[in-house]
Write a protein that holds these residues in place. Structure first.
Motif, mmCIF file in Angstrom:
data_model
loop_
_atom_site.group_PDB
_atom_site.id
_atom_site.type_symbol
_atom_site.label_atom_id
_atom_site.label_comp_id
_atom_site.label_asym_id
_atom_site.label_seq_id
_atom_site.Cartn_x
_atom_site.Cartn_y
_atom_site.Cartn_z
ATOM 1 N N GLN A 6 49.949 27.649 49.792
ATOM 2 C CA GLN A 6 49.603 27.447 48.555
ATOM 3 C C GLN A 6 48.587 28.568 48.345
ATOM 4 O OE1 GLN A 6 47.529 23.770 48.706
ATOM 5 N NE2 GLN A 6 49.398 22.598 48.392
ATOM 6 N N LEU A 7 48.237 29.343 49.249
ATOM 7 C CA LEU A 7 47.203 30.295 49.157
ATOM 8 C C LEU A 7 47.552 31.478 48.335
ATOM 9 C CD1 LEU A 7 45.729 30.490 52.411
ATOM 10 C CD2 LEU A 7 44.767 32.320 50.858
ATOM 11 N N ALA A 8 48.839 31.834 48.243
ATOM 12 C CA ALA A 8 49.213 32.896 47.404
ATOM 13 C C ALA A 8 49.077 32.216 45.798
ATOM 14 C CB ALA A 8 50.751 33.254 47.610
ATOM 15 N N ALA A 9 49.656 31.175 45.648
ATOM 16 C CA ALA A 9 49.576 30.825 44.342
ATOM 17 C C ALA A 9 48.229 30.313 43.694
ATOM 18 C CB ALA A 9 50.323 29.203 44.185
ATOM 19 N N THR A 10 47.158 29.880 44.933
ATOM 20 C CA THR A 10 46.037 29.593 44.343
ATOM 21 C C THR A 10 45.183 30.999 44.258
ATOM 22 O OG1 THR A 10 46.157 27.492 45.882
ATOM 23 C CG2 THR A 10 43.866 28.625 44.873
ATOM 24 N N TYR A 11 45.385 31.942 44.895
ATOM 25 C CA TYR A 11 44.566 33.153 44.771
ATOM 26 C C TYR A 11 45.099 34.056 43.564
ATOM 27 C CZ TYR A 11 42.056 33.019 49.037
ATOM 28 O OH TYR A 11 41.255 32.551 50.117
ATOM 29 N N SER A 12 46.490 33.870 43.270
ATOM 30 C CA SER A 12 46.637 34.640 41.922
ATOM 31 C C SER A 12 46.405 33.931 40.851
ATOM 32 C CB SER A 12 48.298 34.702 42.039
ATOM 33 O OG SER A 12 48.947 33.232 41.819
ATOM 34 N N SER A 13 46.204 32.860 40.613
ATOM 35 C CA SER A 13 45.708 31.890 39.843
ATOM 36 C C SER A 13 44.150 32.259 39.672
ATOM 37 C CB SER A 13 45.833 30.444 39.552
ATOM 38 O OG SER A 13 45.006 29.756 38.901
ATOM 39 N N GLN A 14 43.446 32.238 40.609
ATOM 40 C CA GLN A 14 42.049 32.667 40.805
ATOM 41 C C GLN A 14 41.758 34.174 40.230
ATOM 42 O OE1 GLN A 14 40.464 31.325 44.459
ATOM 43 N NE2 GLN A 14 40.250 29.000 43.912
ATOM 44 N N ILE A 15 42.536 34.931 40.814
ATOM 45 C CA ILE A 15 42.464 36.413 40.531
ATOM 46 C C ILE A 15 42.867 36.554 38.912
ATOM 47 C CG2 ILE A 15 43.674 38.590 40.779
ATOM 48 C CD1 ILE A 15 43.606 37.945 43.730
ATOM 49 N N PHE A 16 43.934 35.852 38.464
ATOM 50 C CA PHE A 16 44.182 36.135 36.902
ATOM 51 C C PHE A 16 42.728 35.596 36.371
ATOM 52 C CE2 PHE A 16 45.227 33.867 33.121
ATOM 53 C CZ PHE A 16 46.026 34.876 32.494
ATOM 54 N N TRP A 17 42.274 34.352 36.517
ATOM 55 C CA TRP A 17 41.080 34.067 35.633
ATOM 56 C C TRP A 17 39.863 34.772 35.884
ATOM 57 C CZ3 TRP A 17 41.772 31.358 31.377
ATOM 58 C CH2 TRP A 17 42.903 30.512 31.484
ATOM 59 N N LEU A 18 39.865 35.312 37.294
ATOM 60 C CA LEU A 18 38.749 36.209 37.364
ATOM 61 C C LEU A 18 38.742 37.461 36.552
ATOM 62 C CD1 LEU A 18 36.202 36.814 39.176
ATOM 63 C CD2 LEU A 18 37.544 38.113 40.610
ATOM 64 N N LEU A 19 40.024 37.940 36.390
ATOM 65 C CA LEU A 19 40.440 39.371 35.727
ATOM 66 C C LEU A 19 39.987 39.026 34.271
ATOM 67 C CD1 LEU A 19 43.225 41.057 37.657
ATOM 68 C CD2 LEU A 19 40.737 41.717 37.548
ATOM 69 N N LEU A 20 40.853 37.788 33.869
ATOM 70 C CA LEU A 20 40.705 37.445 32.370
ATOM 71 C C LEU A 20 39.137 37.377 31.938
ATOM 72 C CD1 LEU A 20 42.031 36.753 29.830
ATOM 73 C CD2 LEU A 20 41.874 34.524 30.700
ATOM 74 N N THR A 21 38.281 36.871 32.888
ATOM 75 C CA THR A 21 36.786 36.385 32.618
ATOM 76 C C THR A 21 35.950 37.670 32.412
ATOM 77 O OG1 THR A 21 36.815 34.312 33.660
ATOM 78 C CG2 THR A 21 34.677 35.129 33.354
ATOM 79 N N PHE A 22 36.209 38.519 33.686
ATOM 80 C CA PHE A 22 35.417 39.810 33.575
ATOM 81 C C PHE A 22 36.032 40.692 32.708
ATOM 82 C CE2 PHE A 22 34.646 39.214 38.266
ATOM 83 C CZ PHE A 22 33.118 39.181 38.059
ATOM 84 N N GLY A 23 37.343 40.955 32.109
ATOM 85 C CA GLY A 23 37.687 41.481 30.963
ATOM 86 C C GLY A 23 37.041 41.183 29.757
ATOM 87 N N PHE A 24 37.043 39.693 29.470
ATOM 88 C CA PHE A 24 36.204 39.205 28.338
ATOM 89 C C PHE A 24 34.896 39.694 28.425
ATOM 90 C CE2 PHE A 24 34.029 35.879 26.284
ATOM 91 C CZ PHE A 24 34.515 35.875 25.042
ATOM 92 N N VAL A 25 34.393 39.529 29.545
ATOM 93 C CA VAL A 25 32.862 39.838 29.462
ATOM 94 C C VAL A 25 32.578 41.307 29.241
ATOM 95 C CG1 VAL A 25 30.951 40.018 31.330
ATOM 96 C CG2 VAL A 25 32.222 37.962 31.155
ATOM 97 N N PHE A 26 33.497 42.314 30.053
ATOM 98 C CA PHE A 26 33.494 43.533 29.783
ATOM 99 C C PHE A 26 33.617 43.914 28.395
ATOM 100 C CE2 PHE A 26 35.711 47.781 29.174
ATOM 101 C CZ PHE A 26 34.804 48.516 29.666
ATOM 102 N N PHE A 27 34.438 43.312 27.693
ATOM 103 C CA PHE A 27 34.815 43.603 25.763
ATOM 104 C C PHE A 27 33.357 43.262 25.508
ATOM 105 C CE2 PHE A 27 39.133 44.374 27.547
ATOM 106 C CZ PHE A 27 39.379 45.591 27.314
ATOM 107 N N VAL A 28 33.104 41.937 25.366
ATOM 108 C CA VAL A 28 32.050 41.388 24.614
ATOM 109 C C VAL A 28 30.847 42.077 24.910
ATOM 110 C CG1 VAL A 28 30.736 39.163 24.013
ATOM 111 C CG2 VAL A 28 33.175 39.158 24.122
ATOM 112 N N ILE A 29 30.469 41.901 26.166
ATOM 113 C CA ILE A 29 29.037 42.440 26.466
ATOM 114 C C ILE A 29 29.217 44.162 26.637
ATOM 115 C CG2 ILE A 29 27.304 42.608 28.252
ATOM 116 C CD1 ILE A 29 27.855 39.700 28.828
ATOM 117 N N GLY A 30 29.976 44.594 27.202
ATOM 118 C CA GLY A 30 30.058 45.960 27.710
ATOM 119 C C GLY A 30 30.134 46.821 26.456
#
Length: 161
Positions: A6-30
């Motif tokens: 399950q690690l690959a499926a869990t990590y890929s989902s977490q990495i996706f949301w992490l990138l999405l959150t950081f991208g959103f924060v980067f565009f909004v704040i940065g």
């Protein structure tokens, strides 16, 4: 082990949301807020620099005004000293004139008094000579019994005096 599968499926989902959150924060704040904050900081820095430059210019202007004021003050002090010297010289000149007038008036009074004294002395001497001539004429008449004219007696008294 199922947890590892399950690690690959869990990590890929977490990495996706992490990138999405950081991208959103980067565009909004940065890209949205940081430029505004940076422009505010730059404006503040520019305002501080302008204020410091204005303060330096004001300080230089104040120094120039102070130097000008000191020069005028020194000129005024020199003019006042010159006026004092002039006033002292004028007062001395006036004092000398007043003393000369007073001395002349005193000299005139002294000369008048000396003339009066001389006139009085001459008058007194004339009276003394006249009295002495009368007395001498009376003495000669009493002692010698001869009558001496008044003008001869006066000449005799003048010769003796």
């Amino acid at each position: 082990m199922p947890q590892i599968a399950q690690l690959a499926a869990t990590y890929s989902s977490q990495i996706f949301w992490l990138l999405l959150t950081f991208g959103f924060v980067f565009f909004v704040i940065g890209l949205g807020m940081v430029p505004k904050v940076q422009s505010t900081v730059d404006a503040r820095d520019k305002k501080i620099a302008d204020d410091l430059e204005a303060a330096r210019a004001g300080s230089a202007a104040a120094d120039a005004l102070e130097a000008d004021w000191r020069a005028r003050e020194n000129e005024a002090r020199a003019a006042a000293q010159a006026r004092i010297v002039q006033a002292k010289a004028e007062a001395a000149r006036n004092r000398e004139i007043a003393l000369a007038k007073a001395d002349a008036a005193a000299g005139e009074k002294l000369a008048a008094a000396e003339r009066e004294i001389e006139a009085g002395r001459v008058k007194a001497l004339g009276e003394i000579e006249a009295v002495a001539a009368e007395v001498a004429s009376d003495i000669v008449q009493r002692v010698a019994g001869a009558k001496v004219p008044a003008d001869m007696a006066l000449q005799a008294v003048k010769a003796v005096i």
